[in-house]
Write a protein that holds these residues in place. Structure first.
Motif, PDB file in Angstrom:
ATOM      1  N   ILE A 163     -13.234 -18.943 -88.394  1.00  0.00           N
ATOM      2  CA  ILE A 163     -12.761 -20.194 -87.800  1.00  0.00           C
ATOM      3  C   ILE A 163     -11.353 -20.009 -87.252  1.00  0.00           C
ATOM      4  O   ILE A 163     -11.022 -20.481 -86.154  1.00  0.00           O
ATOM      5  N   LEU A 164     -10.514 -19.311 -87.997  1.00  0.00           N
ATOM      6  CA  LEU A 164      -9.137 -19.081 -87.552  1.00  0.00           C
ATOM      7  C   LEU A 164      -9.112 -18.309 -86.239  1.00  0.00           C
ATOM      8  O   LEU A 164      -8.304 -18.606 -85.354  1.00  0.00           O
ATOM      9  N   ILE A 165      -9.990 -17.329 -86.113  1.00  0.00           N
ATOM     10  CA  ILE A 165     -10.045 -16.570 -84.866  1.00  0.00           C
ATOM     11  C   ILE A 165     -10.354 -17.504 -83.697  1.00  0.00           C
ATOM     12  O   ILE A 165      -9.674 -17.490 -82.666  1.00  0.00           O
ATOM     13  N   GLY A 166     -11.407 -18.325 -83.859  1.00  0.00           N
ATOM     14  CA  GLY A 166     -11.808 -19.206 -82.768  1.00  0.00           C
ATOM     15  C   GLY A 166     -10.749 -20.225 -82.413  1.00  0.00           C
ATOM     16  O   GLY A 166     -10.398 -20.402 -81.239  1.00  0.00           O
ATOM     17  N   VAL A 167     -10.197 -20.889 -83.420  1.00  0.00           N
ATOM     18  CA  VAL A 167      -9.228 -21.957 -83.160  1.00  0.00           C
ATOM     19  C   VAL A 167      -7.909 -21.381 -82.662  1.00  0.00           C
ATOM     20  O   VAL A 167      -7.338 -21.848 -81.673  1.00  0.00           O
ATOM     21  N   LEU A 168      -7.401 -20.351 -83.358  1.00  0.00           N
ATOM     22  CA  LEU A 168      -6.099 -19.797 -82.986  1.00  0.00           C
ATOM     23  C   LEU A 168      -6.148 -19.167 -81.600  1.00  0.00           C
ATOM     24  O   LEU A 168      -5.177 -19.244 -80.843  1.00  0.00           O
ATOM     25  N   PHE A 169      -7.271 -18.569 -81.244  1.00  0.00           N
ATOM     26  CA  PHE A 169      -7.411 -18.020 -79.899  1.00  0.00           C
ATOM     27  C   PHE A 169      -7.236 -19.114 -78.851  1.00  0.00           C
ATOM     28  O   PHE A 169      -6.474 -18.980 -77.897  1.00  0.00           O
ATOM     29  N   GLY A 170      -7.953 -20.209 -79.062  1.00  0.00           N
ATOM     30  CA  GLY A 170      -7.862 -21.291 -78.090  1.00  0.00           C
ATOM     31  C   GLY A 170      -6.457 -21.860 -78.002  1.00  0.00           C
ATOM     32  O   GLY A 170      -5.929 -22.084 -76.902  1.00  0.00           O
ATOM     33  N   LEU A 171      -5.820 -22.078 -79.145  1.00  0.00           N
ATOM     34  CA  LEU A 171      -4.472 -22.650 -79.138  1.00  0.00           C
ATOM     35  C   LEU A 171      -3.455 -21.660 -78.586  1.00  0.00           C
ATOM     36  O   LEU A 171      -2.509 -22.055 -77.882  1.00  0.00           O
ATOM     37  N   ALA A 172      -3.627 -20.366 -78.891  1.00  0.00           N
ATOM     38  CA  ALA A 172      -2.725 -19.351 -78.350  1.00  0.00           C
ATOM     39  C   ALA A 172      -2.804 -19.315 -76.831  1.00  0.00           C
ATOM     40  O   ALA A 172      -1.786 -19.192 -76.135  1.00  0.00           O
ATOM     41  N   MET A 173      -4.014 -19.448 -76.314  1.00  0.00           N
ATOM     42  CA  MET A 173      -4.169 -19.464 -74.861  1.00  0.00           C
ATOM     43  C   MET A 173      -3.577 -20.744 -74.255  1.00  0.00           C
ATOM     44  O   MET A 173      -3.099 -20.738 -73.129  1.00  0.00           O
ATOM     45  N   ASP A 174      -3.605 -21.836 -75.016  1.00  0.00           N
ATOM     46  CA  ASP A 174      -2.926 -23.056 -74.568  1.00  0.00           C
ATOM     47  C   ASP A 174      -1.470 -22.756 -74.247  1.00  0.00           C
ATOM     48  O   ASP A 174      -0.972 -23.031 -73.151  1.00  0.00           O
ATOM     49  N   TYR A 175      -0.767 -22.201 -75.228  1.00  0.00           N
ATOM     50  CA  TYR A 175       0.660 -21.946 -75.054  1.00  0.00           C
ATOM     51  C   TYR A 175       0.917 -20.851 -74.024  1.00  0.00           C
ATOM     52  O   TYR A 175       1.912 -20.899 -73.298  1.00  0.00           O
ATOM     53  N   GLN A 176       0.008 -19.879 -73.970  1.00  0.00           N
ATOM     54  CA  GLN A 176       0.155 -18.831 -72.967  1.00  0.00           C
ATOM     55  C   GLN A 176       0.075 -19.423 -71.569  1.00  0.00           C
ATOM     56  O   GLN A 176       0.852 -19.073 -70.685  1.00  0.00           O
ATOM     57  N   VAL A 177      -0.863 -20.334 -71.378  1.00  0.00           N
ATOM     58  CA  VAL A 177      -1.017 -20.966 -70.061  1.00  0.00           C
ATOM     59  C   VAL A 177       0.237 -21.758 -69.703  1.00  0.00           C
ATOM     60  O   VAL A 177       0.778 -21.640 -68.599  1.00  0.00           O
ATOM     61  N   PHE A 178       0.733 -22.569 -70.623  1.00  0.00           N
ATOM     62  CA  PHE A 178       1.871 -23.428 -70.303  1.00  0.00           C
ATOM     63  C   PHE A 178       3.165 -22.634 -70.142  1.00  0.00           C
ATOM     64  O   PHE A 178       4.032 -23.011 -69.356  1.00  0.00           O
ATOM     65  N   ILE A 179       3.299 -21.526 -70.882  1.00  0.00           N
ATOM     66  CA  ILE A 179       4.491 -20.696 -70.728  1.00  0.00           C
ATOM     67  C   ILE A 179       4.395 -19.832 -69.469  1.00  0.00           C
ATOM     68  O   ILE A 179       5.297 -19.812 -68.619  1.00  0.00           O
ATOM     69  N   ALA A 180       3.280 -19.097 -69.345  1.00  0.00           N
ATOM     70  CA  ALA A 180       3.163 -18.117 -68.252  1.00  0.00           C
ATOM     71  C   ALA A 180       2.905 -18.764 -66.905  1.00  0.00           C
ATOM     72  O   ALA A 180       3.266 -18.198 -65.869  1.00  0.00           O
ATOM     73  N   SER A 181       2.266 -19.939 -66.865  1.00  0.00           N
ATOM     74  CA  SER A 181       2.011 -20.570 -65.574  1.00  0.00           C
ATOM     75  C   SER A 181       3.318 -20.976 -64.900  1.00  0.00           C
ATOM     76  O   SER A 181       3.460 -20.889 -63.682  1.00  0.00           O
ATOM     77  N   GLY A 182       4.302 -21.427 -65.700  1.00  0.00           N
ATOM     78  CA  GLY A 182       5.611 -21.743 -65.133  1.00  0.00           C
ATOM     79  C   GLY A 182       6.290 -20.502 -64.582  1.00  0.00           C
ATOM     80  O   GLY A 182       6.945 -20.543 -63.530  1.00  0.00           O
ATOM     81  N   MET A 183       6.140 -19.373 -65.264  1.00  0.00           N
ATOM     82  CA  MET A 183       6.706 -18.116 -64.779  1.00  0.00           C
ATOM     83  C   MET A 183       6.038 -17.681 -63.478  1.00  0.00           C
ATOM     84  O   MET A 183       6.694 -17.244 -62.533  1.00  0.00           O
ATOM     85  N   ARG A 184       4.698 -17.816 -63.469  1.00  0.00           N
ATOM     86  CA  ARG A 184       3.977 -17.431 -62.261  1.00  0.00           C
ATOM     87  C   ARG A 184       4.339 -18.340 -61.087  1.00  0.00           C
ATOM     88  O   ARG A 184       4.472 -17.888 -59.944  1.00  0.00           O
ATOM     89  N   GLU A 185       4.500 -19.622 -61.364  1.00  0.00           N
ATOM     90  CA  GLU A 185       4.849 -20.558 -60.302  1.00  0.00           C
ATOM     91  C   GLU A 185       6.208 -20.213 -59.704  1.00  0.00           C
ATOM     92  O   GLU A 185       6.384 -20.210 -58.480  1.00  0.00           O
ATOM     93  N   ALA A 186       7.187 -19.901 -60.570  1.00  0.00           N
ATOM     94  CA  ALA A 186       8.517 -19.526 -60.074  1.00  0.00           C
ATOM     95  C   ALA A 186       8.448 -18.226 -59.283  1.00  0.00           C
ATOM     96  O   ALA A 186       9.093 -18.082 -58.231  1.00  0.00           O
ATOM     97  N   TYR A 187       7.644 -17.282 -59.761  1.00  0.00           N
ATOM     98  CA  TYR A 187       7.490 -16.011 -59.053  1.00  0.00           C
ATOM     99  C   TYR A 187       6.792 -16.216 -57.713  1.00  0.00           C
ATOM    100  O   TYR A 187       7.179 -15.629 -56.688  1.00  0.00           O
ATOM    101  N   ALA A 188       5.765 -17.078 -57.695  1.00  0.00           N
ATOM    102  CA  ALA A 188       5.035 -17.360 -56.448  1.00  0.00           C
ATOM    103  C   ALA A 188       5.918 -18.059 -55.420  1.00  0.00           C
ATOM    104  O   ALA A 188       5.701 -17.932 -54.215  1.00  0.00           O
ATOM    105  N   HIS A 189       6.942 -18.790 -55.901  1.00  0.00           N
ATOM    106  CA  HIS A 189       7.852 -19.495 -54.990  1.00  0.00           C
ATOM    107  C   HIS A 189       9.009 -18.628 -54.544  1.00  0.00           C
ATOM    108  O   HIS A 189       9.958 -19.145 -53.938  1.00  0.00           O
ATOM    109  N   GLY A 190       8.953 -17.329 -54.872  1.00  0.00           N
ATOM    110  CA  GLY A 190       9.915 -16.400 -54.298  1.00  0.00           C
ATOM    111  C   GLY A 190      11.006 -15.901 -55.221  1.00  0.00           C
ATOM    112  O   GLY A 190      11.837 -15.095 -54.803  1.00  0.00           O
TER     113      GLY A 190
END
Length: 888
Positions: A740-767
């Protein structure tokens, strides 16, 4: 996806009351269904196809009387003195009243049983004495018979000799006158009289021998009976119901149905009948099977966790409107998700952990997902964006990330179905459905309520502070061209991004990365000793009745009495009752020969004499390593028993089932982990259009996972900080916690990865430069991710002290896992590593870049839209499509 969510958010904002009424109707329907169709939950973790389930089915079919549930009741004298005669009488009388409780089939009175055992021992002693006397008397009789036989044989020899001599004389006098033969006739008459006397003696001897043989047969039967009795007594010698010091006694309640089917009301009725013994100076403690009540989901500790989350929301958002909105969204999601789950309990056998996990995740992600959208909306309206346009864009941007983040959680949980474990599949699907509903609510009901709340989403003080800051900022930039203003804003933003935690980590990336990884490796060390088992009474709170019953039993009767093993034997055909009994004792002898087996007792035999049930008492408790080994050794002994005695055995009962479930779960762990890791790589490559970012995200997840395992083992298996977390009796880790920990923690870890890394990618995409983009993206995402992580940790932590013991380690594992993943992995290791990687972090092979669809998870293109509230949605959509086309 971004455009579709933009349109959805805009529709929800414009048709707010329609959306609200629709969700209210859904809540009403789900609530009504739950009230009408909710059935009992269980903690039945059987797995179809296992030996324990096959044997349980066999008993149900061939010995239904032995297939019902059993619970134990432990009696002790309140003053810790030996039981008095009055107390024994009162206990027996109270147990008798329990038989009036519905579904109670019978009770085992410890004092009656013990008295019967003593009577049996006394009868065995008397029988043995009588047998010895009978054998002595028979031996004396046999001696007399042998002497008589010897005398008769000698007399017979004399008679035969006399007859031979007389016959010879008659032959010599053949033809002689009758007068000469007269003496011979007289002698013949005398000899015949002696023969008759001898025959009478022989008949008496034969009668004596017949009587002796009959006596010998009786003695042999009696001896066999006594031998069987003695063997039975030897087999049950290790099975006590009253302690040797007469200070504790164990009664058993036998139900006509499985313990999972016994209602909380009937369990309570049993307790009510026996609690009357308190007036007699008797303390009553009940086993986990009797006091366990899985009907209640919420307890005080869970409410405290939610209260902490509310405080965090208030501190972050500064207004009750803003803080209350995510909480209301979470409660609505939990109400629909958990309510729907409960409505299905009449159709699906569901463990108590299923709605609890759904509740736990629904609260956590429901608050977080709504918070992301609310936070984005608040940022946008502070810059002067139109209210409804801001709601639509917040749904299209942050809502896009929410959709993907929720999808990863849903997929990870739903993937529990591939393990082949039915109760785990139900658990995963129930939690996945609740998370999916939370996503839908965040994307529809949140925009609707934001539209109604309007400017109140920011406090008056917040608006005043914002206006002052805006005026100051405009004054600073007065006289500059738009291009110069943009440059000045970007410069200021870059300067701000160099401060704080993100700036510190990226200034010293090697030290930050090394320190974080070393710390997680150290924390993960205890995970190497991970042992899995299902909970027993020893894992209950120390002040609970179940723990008291468990500990008193172990202290006075041996730990093994807390976890008996049921062995089912299949006997050969053609046996009579005596032969079947003797064969059962032979089987019990071989079972008792297994190492760490304290007792092996034949319990019952089917009417057709083909199915036998044995109870095996191990030396240690049900979750101990030695008992697990006993299960394996008993099964190995089955081959010998089959060869020597032609009896096939199989194991069942809760102790054996727990071992089977734990081993099945352990075997399912590696393939499930492979599925989750593979899935994470594919999804993150699709989202971030990069190879190294997904690899970094996955490696970070694995670090978080093993560190979380290490923390769980240290606290719940080794007992570190046990006083803080209420771990009074450290034991093996809950067997289905890792998967259960694998399934739940994976999903939540990807939550934070998306919110952290998407901002980085957006700044990089904007030059921006790749290294600077890491700082910029981190600065924008860190506050909301920090708040979201604290909220999730708070909610999960509330379950660490849940009234359901098996939920506690799961709550700890999730809270600790999120703590590590959010603050150590996503906010330390990820920015440090991506700063070191620089531009190469975003490398993607050209051939792969061509075939991957652009999901624009961060909604970067949508942020370019600037459409006033009274403009048509078609204009906005056309502009978005044109810009997307030109970008391609």
């Amino acid at each position: 996806m971004a455009l579709w969510l933009y349109k959805l958010g805009r529709f929800a904002a414009r048709r707010a009351w329609l959306v609200i009424v629709a969700w209210v109707a859904i809540i009403g329907l789900v609530g009504g269904a739950a009230a009408l169709f909710m059935g009992p939950m269980s903690n039945n973790f059987q797995i179809p196809g296992t030996e324990t389930q096959q044997m349980a089915d066999k008993l149900q079919a061939e010995l239904p009387a032995a297939s019902g549930g059993t619970g134990s009741v432990v009696f002790t004298s309140t003053n810790e003195e030996p039981f008095t005669a009055v107390q024994k009488k009162d206990i027996s009388a109270a147990l008798e009243t329990v038989t009036t409780v519905p579904t109670v089939k019978a009770v085992i009175d410890p004092f009656v049983t013990t008295a019967a055992q003593k009577d049996g021992a006394a009868q065995l002693a008397e029988g043995t004495k009588a047998l010895s006397a009978g054998e002595a008397e028979a031996a004396a009789g046999k001696t007399a018979l042998d002497a008589s036989a010897k005398e008769l044989a000698a007399a017979k020899a004399q008679l035969d000799a006399g007859q031979a001599q007389l016959d010879a004389q008659k032959a010599q006098l053949a033809g002689a006158p009758e007068a000469a033969l007269a003496p011979l006739e007289a002698a013949q008459a005398q000899l015949d009289a002696q023969k008759a006397q001898w025959q009478a003696g022989q008949d008496k001897l034969d009668a004596g021998m017949a009587k002796y043989d009959a006596g010998q047969a009786t003695l042999a039967a009696k001896k066999a009976e006594l031998t069987a009795g003695q063997r039975t007594a030897d087999a049950t010698a290790g099975l006590l119901f009253v302690s040797e010091n007469n200070k504790a006694a164990i009664g058993q309640i036998q139900f006509s149905e499985s313990m999972n089917a016994v209602t909380p009301a009937n369990r309570q009725l049993v307790q009510d009948k026996l609690n009357t013994l308190e007036s007699s100076g008797v303390t009553v403690s009940y086993s986990k099977e009797i006091v366990e009540d899985v009907s209640a989901l919420f307890g005080a500790s869970e409410i405290i966790g939610v209260a902490v989350a509310v405080v965090v929301l208030l501190i972050m958002l500064g207004t009750f409107w803003a803080a209350g909105l995510p909480l209301v969204m979470a409660l609505v999601g939990v109400g629909v998700g958990v309510g729907g789950t409960m409505a299905l309990t009449t159709l699906i056998e569901m463990s108590s952990i299923s709605p609890m996990l759904a509740l736990m995740l629904g609260l956590a992600v429901g608050i977080d997902y709504s918070l992301f959208i609310v936070n984005r909306h608040r940022q946008q309206i502070r810059t002067g964006m139109d209210m409804r346009e801001s709601i639509a864009k917040a749904t299209g941007t942050s809502g896009n990330a929410v959709t993907f983040a929720g999808l990863t959680v849903v997929i990870a949980l739903a993937a529990l179905s591939v393990t082949g474990l039915p109760f785990l599949a139900v658990l995963g699907l129930a939690a996945a459905a609740t998370v999916a509903i939370s996503v839908l609510i965040a994307l529809t009901l949140t925009p609707a309520l934001l539209s109604l709340i309007g400017r109140k989403i920011i406090s008056k003080k917040g608006w005043a502070k914002n206006d002052a800051a805006t005026a100051k900022h405009n004054a600073t930039l007065e006289g500059l061209t738009d291009s110069e203003k943009a440059t000045a804003d970007e410069t200021a933003d870059i300067a701000r991004s160099a401060r704080g935690w993100g700036g510190l980590v990226t200034k010293h990336p090697v030290i930050s990365l090394a320190a974080a990884v070393i710390a997680l490796v150290i924390i993960a060390i205890p995970a190497t000793g991970l042992r899995l088992a299902l909970p027993d009474g020893g894992s209950e709170p120390v002040d609970s009745s179940a723990f008291q019953a468990y500990s008193i039993t172990g202290k006075n009767f041996g730990e093994g009495m807390n976890g008996p093993i049921i062995v089912v034997g299949s006997l050969p055909a053609g046996l009579d009752k005596s032969s079947a009994t003797e064969l059962n004792l032979d089987v019990a002898d071989q079972l008792r020969a297994v190492k760490n087996v304290k007792a092996a007792v034949p319990v019952t035999l089917s009417e057709n004499l083909r199915t036998a049930v044995f109870q095996v008492i191990p030396t240690e408790g049900p979750a101990s390593e030695s008992t697990v080994q006993v299960i394996h050794d008993l099964r190995a002994q089955g081959a010998t028993i089959a060869t020597d005695l032609d009896v096939t055995i199989g194991l069942t009962g809760q102790t054996a089932a727990n071992v089977d479930v734990s081993e099945k779960l352990g075997a399912a762990l590696p393939p499930y982990l492979a599925i989750v890791v593979g899935l994470s790589l594919i999804l993150l490559i699709l989202v971030f259009r990069s190879i190294l970012v997904p690899l970094l995200a996955t490696a970070g997840f694995l670090l978080s996972l093993v560190a979380a395992f290490g923390g769980v083992v240290a606290v719940y298996q080794w007992g570190w900080l046990g006083g803080i977390f209420g771990v009074e009796n450290p034991a093996a880790v809950l067997s289905f916690l890792p998967i259960i920990l694998i399934g739940v923690l994976f999903g939540l870890a990807m939550d934070y990865q998306v919110f952290i890394a998407s901002g980085m990618r957006e700044a990089y995409a904007h030059g921006q430069d790749a290294k600077q983009a890491v700082r910029t993206g981190f600065k924008h995402a860190a506050p909301v991710v920090t708040a979201a992580a604290i909220i999730m940790i708070s909610v999960f932590s509330g379950f660490i002290f849940s009234h359901l013991t098996m939920v506690r380690p799961l709550g700890f594992a999730l809270a600790f896992g999120v703590l590590i993943d959010a603050f150590v992995v996503r906010m330390t290791i990820v920015p440090a590593t991506m700063h070191l990687l620089g531009k190469s972090a975003w490398w993607l092979p050209k051939w792969l870049d061509k075939i991957l669809p652009d999901v624009d998870v961060e909604g970067a293109k949508l942020t370019q839209l600037t459409v006033p509230d009274d403009a048509s949605s078609l204009q906005a959509e056309t502009q978005f499509e044109q810009e997307s086309e030109s970008a391609r």
